[in-house]
Structure formats: C-alpha cells, structure tokens
Write a protein that holds these residues in place. Structure first.
Motif, mmCIF file in Angstrom:
data_model
loop_
_atom_site.group_PDB
_atom_site.id
_atom_site.type_symbol
_atom_site.label_atom_id
_atom_site.label_comp_id
_atom_site.label_asym_id
_atom_site.label_seq_id
_atom_site.Cartn_x
_atom_site.Cartn_y
_atom_site.Cartn_z
ATOM 1 N N ARG A 1 5.026 -16.731 0.564
ATOM 2 C CA ARG A 1 6.180 -15.961 1.272
ATOM 3 C C ARG A 1 6.524 -16.569 1.923
ATOM 4 O O ARG A 1 7.863 -16.311 2.214
ATOM 5 N N ALA A 2 5.977 -17.765 3.228
ATOM 6 C CA ALA A 2 6.264 -18.241 4.439
ATOM 7 C C ALA A 2 8.061 -18.960 3.718
ATOM 8 O O ALA A 2 8.839 -18.900 4.205
ATOM 9 N N TRP A 3 7.109 -19.377 2.592
ATOM 10 C CA TRP A 3 8.596 -20.802 1.572
ATOM 11 C C TRP A 3 9.946 -19.404 1.527
ATOM 12 O O TRP A 3 11.177 -19.519 1.308
ATOM 13 N N HIS A 4 9.534 -18.440 0.465
ATOM 14 C CA HIS A 4 10.260 -17.229 0.363
ATOM 15 C C HIS A 4 11.143 -16.942 1.164
ATOM 16 O O HIS A 4 12.053 -16.775 0.902
ATOM 17 N N ASP A 5 10.309 -16.525 2.271
ATOM 18 C CA ASP A 5 10.790 -15.783 3.982
ATOM 19 C C ASP A 5 11.858 -17.024 4.525
ATOM 20 O O ASP A 5 13.054 -16.546 5.537
ATOM 21 N N GLY A 6 12.271 -18.165 3.519
ATOM 22 C CA GLY A 6 12.750 -18.945 4.787
ATOM 23 C C GLY A 6 12.677 -19.183 6.306
ATOM 24 O O GLY A 6 13.501 -20.253 6.904
ATOM 25 N N ALA B 1 5.702 -19.864 -10.336
ATOM 26 C CA ALA B 1 6.678 -20.177 -9.153
ATOM 27 C C ALA B 1 7.535 -18.961 -8.422
ATOM 28 O O ALA B 1 7.749 -18.112 -8.951
ATOM 29 N N VAL B 2 7.429 -19.422 -7.093
ATOM 30 C CA VAL B 2 8.176 -17.968 -6.302
ATOM 31 C C VAL B 2 9.051 -18.383 -5.458
ATOM 32 O O VAL B 2 10.157 -20.134 -5.052
ATOM 33 N N ALA B 3 10.379 -17.740 -5.821
ATOM 34 C CA ALA B 3 12.215 -18.098 -5.801
ATOM 35 C C ALA B 3 12.076 -17.664 -3.914
ATOM 36 O O ALA B 3 10.744 -17.548 -3.342
ATOM 37 N N SER B 4 13.324 -18.599 -3.421
ATOM 38 C CA SER B 4 13.385 -18.347 -1.797
ATOM 39 C C SER B 4 14.456 -17.799 -1.736
ATOM 40 O O SER B 4 15.362 -18.294 -2.683
ATOM 41 N N THR B 5 14.891 -17.004 -0.348
ATOM 42 C CA THR B 5 16.281 -16.313 -0.922
ATOM 43 C C THR B 5 16.660 -17.513 0.245
ATOM 44 O O THR B 5 17.540 -17.364 0.286
ATOM 45 N N ALA C 1 7.440 -7.446 -2.461
ATOM 46 C CA ALA C 1 8.208 -8.025 -3.831
ATOM 47 C C ALA C 1 8.503 -9.487 -3.910
ATOM 48 O O ALA C 1 9.818 -8.936 -4.814
ATOM 49 N N VAL C 2 8.252 -9.771 -3.311
ATOM 50 C CA VAL C 2 8.449 -11.198 -2.948
ATOM 51 C C VAL C 2 8.917 -11.684 -5.483
ATOM 52 O O VAL C 2 7.668 -11.145 -5.504
ATOM 53 N N PRO C 3 9.617 -12.799 -5.583
ATOM 54 C CA PRO C 3 9.203 -12.367 -6.997
ATOM 55 C C PRO C 3 8.709 -13.787 -7.611
ATOM 56 O O PRO C 3 8.957 -15.250 -6.703
ATOM 57 N N PRO D 1 19.242 -20.502 -0.172
ATOM 58 C CA PRO D 1 19.620 -21.011 -0.996
ATOM 59 C C PRO D 1 19.549 -23.180 -1.486
ATOM 60 O O PRO D 1 19.790 -24.158 -2.483
ATOM 61 N N HIS D 2 18.865 -23.468 -0.308
ATOM 62 C CA HIS D 2 19.006 -25.028 -0.721
ATOM 63 C C HIS D 2 17.937 -25.011 -0.718
ATOM 64 O O HIS D 2 17.066 -26.042 -0.714
ATOM 65 N N ARG D 3 16.680 -24.057 -0.792
ATOM 66 C CA ARG D 3 15.381 -24.401 -1.807
ATOM 67 C C ARG D 3 14.891 -24.245 -3.158
ATOM 68 O O ARG D 3 15.706 -23.205 -3.813
ATOM 69 N N GLU D 4 14.975 -24.751 -3.877
ATOM 70 C CA GLU D 4 13.467 -24.406 -4.953
ATOM 71 C C GLU D 4 13.554 -23.583 -5.015
ATOM 72 O O GLU D 4 12.580 -23.543 -3.591
ATOM 73 N N PRO D 5 12.659 -22.657 -6.176
ATOM 74 C CA PRO D 5 11.124 -22.304 -6.603
ATOM 75 C C PRO D 5 10.204 -22.672 -5.512
ATOM 76 O O PRO D 5 10.093 -24.324 -6.597
ATOM 77 N N LEU D 6 9.461 -22.364 -5.158
ATOM 78 C CA LEU D 6 7.814 -23.296 -4.876
ATOM 79 C C LEU D 6 7.268 -23.004 -6.149
ATOM 80 O O LEU D 6 6.900 -22.469 -6.618
ATOM 81 N N ALA D 7 6.600 -24.393 -6.404
ATOM 82 C CA ALA D 7 5.783 -25.109 -7.616
ATOM 83 C C ALA D 7 4.519 -24.812 -7.321
ATOM 84 O O ALA D 7 4.363 -25.045 -6.573
ATOM 85 N N ILE D 8 3.935 -23.495 -8.074
ATOM 86 C CA ILE D 8 2.507 -23.881 -8.148
ATOM 87 C C ILE D 8 1.933 -23.963 -9.520
ATOM 88 O O ILE D 8 2.417 -23.679 -10.054
ATOM 89 N N ASN D 9 1.107 -25.321 -9.657
ATOM 90 C CA ASN D 9 0.172 -25.619 -10.430
ATOM 91 C C ASN D 9 -1.212 -25.918 -10.205
ATOM 92 O O ASN D 9 -1.628 -26.187 -9.133
#
Length: 246
Positions: free
Chosen positions: A100-105, A49-53, A34-36, A55-63
């Motif tokens: 996934r790892a970035w999102h999960d903190g 972009a993948v958001a993180s849980t 369910a990761v955004p 607050p001190h991480r911006e969404p991971l940018a993928i290009n």
C-alpha cells in the motif's frame, strides 16, 4: 536440492483464495482498497504485483518462496531496473502494508516505517534520470551493500569501496561490480561503458588491480588506498561527466 512441495501445501490459505493477489486483499483487512493487485496466470499462488501511482516506480513484485513459507518483495525503478527496496517476511499482512505504501508513493523510509521488514538498498529515487544523481545513488547503494555484507572478507571489501568513493576521479564514475570486483563506467545502466582498471579485495586482506575482473596484473597492494591510487593513474584522460546508458 529436494523438489519443492506444491505451493498449495505451503500456502493452503492462498490456494483457498485462488491467487496470491486475492489472498493479499483478504489479509490486508481492506487496506489495499482499490489498489490494483494482480497475479499471473502461470503461477497465481506464487507471484503478485502491486502498481504504484508514481511513474518512476515499477510495480512492487511479491514472490512466495518454494521450500519455506515466506514472501519476498522487490521494488525497482524503471530506467535501470535496480531495487530501491526489498525484504522478506512470513507475515502477509506486513507485505500488504508495504504494498500500500509503495502504491501510494510514500517516501522509501516511510515504507519501512509502515512495514519494518522492508530493507532499503541505499539507492534513492531519481525521477528525472539525471545521470549525476543516478551515479550518486548507485555509489550510496554500493557503500551500503559493502557495509551490510556477512562474508568473512566484508571488512576488506568495505575498505575498498570506501577508498574508491573517497577519490574524486572515481566518485564521478558509475560504479558496478562483477564477481565482487569493483569496476567503473562512464555511462549509467542499462548500458555500461567500462573504463579504467578493476579493483578487487582479496581474502588475505590485500587488494588487487587488474585490466580484467579476473586478473590482478597491475599489482597487489597492502592497502585499499594504494590500489585506488594505481587505478586512478590508469584512467584515460579527458573523461567527461557520466551520461545515461541507453
């Protein structure tokens, strides 16, 4: 440079999914759950972009690259918009694991363990934006960057950064570079307050000190230590601890 092909030519599998975000989910074999994950309307095949849980991480940018089938990632902290991790790979499943790892903190080194293509920039996370820790983090990033350079003048530049870091009067200042010249600030990013002279490493192995980043009007020296000593003598008196910029 030749005109890049349409993204659907390099990324037919992504085009079939309709967006890079959807392709990531398909490639992840359920690991994103369910990761955004989002893609912008203006270039859905090229960006996600993948958001993180945290607050001190911006969404991971993928290009997605324009001329070659490959993806890049960049994970920033929000206060200074500086990268904590980056990397490039031709394996979209690896990108999904990093996301996934970035999102999960997950800790930064654990993200690299989950996806070995991930490159740690040397900066570390400072959730409370403590200016002294941000300064320490940026010095660590600058030292790692200097050690990893592939240019012919890498060794000279590395010596300069290490010599500056070894000097306590400079180490408490926030380091930044302009055209590979090393400069200092009494505030962190995003708003720098430049102080003292500029240090540069020359292609002939010498070191310059100047009042501006394109000048060496304060002298050229055979060693980094000599150049750093001149820079320290030119610092204003009464400098306090580094503060937040902005």
């Amino acid at each position: 440079m030749p005109t890049p092909p349409d993204p659907s030519v390099l990324y037919p599998d992504v085009a079939a999914c309709g967006s890079l975000a959807t392709a990531l989910r398909a490639e992840a074999d359920g690991c994103l759950g369910a990761v955004p994950v989002t893609s912008p309307d203006f270039a859905p095949l090229r960006h996600a972009a993948v958001a993180s849980t945290l607050p001190h991480r911006e969404p991971l940018a993928i290009n997605a690259w324009s001329h070659e089938r490959r993806w890049s990632i960049r994970g920033e902290e929000p206060f200074q918009s500086l990268a904590l991790i980056d990397g490039r790979t031709d394996d979209l499943a690896e990108v999904a694991r990093a996301a996934r790892a970035w999102h999960d903190g997950a800790p930064l080194d654990a993200i690299r363990q989950a996806a070995p293509f991930v490159h740690l920039t040397g900066r570390f996370e400072v959730p409370d934006n403590d200016p002294a820790r941000l300064t320490e983090s940026e010095w660590q990033g600058k030292r790692q960057e200097a050690a990893e350079l592939e240019y012919a003048w890498r060794e000279t530049y590395h010596e300069l950064v290490e010599a500056a870091h070894a000097e306590p009067a400079l180490r408490v200042l926030y380091p930044f570079t302009s055209h590979w010249a090393l400069r200092f600030s009494t505030t962190t990013r995003p708003i720098l307050t430049v102080v003292g002279p500029c240090l540069s490493a020359n292609s002939d192995g010498t070191y310059g000190v100047g009042r501006g980043f394109i000048s060496q009007d304060l002298g050229r020296f055979a060693t980094a230590q000599e150049a750093v000593a001149v820079a320290v003598r030119r610092l204003p008196s009464g400098l306090g601890p580094t503060t937040l910029g902005g």
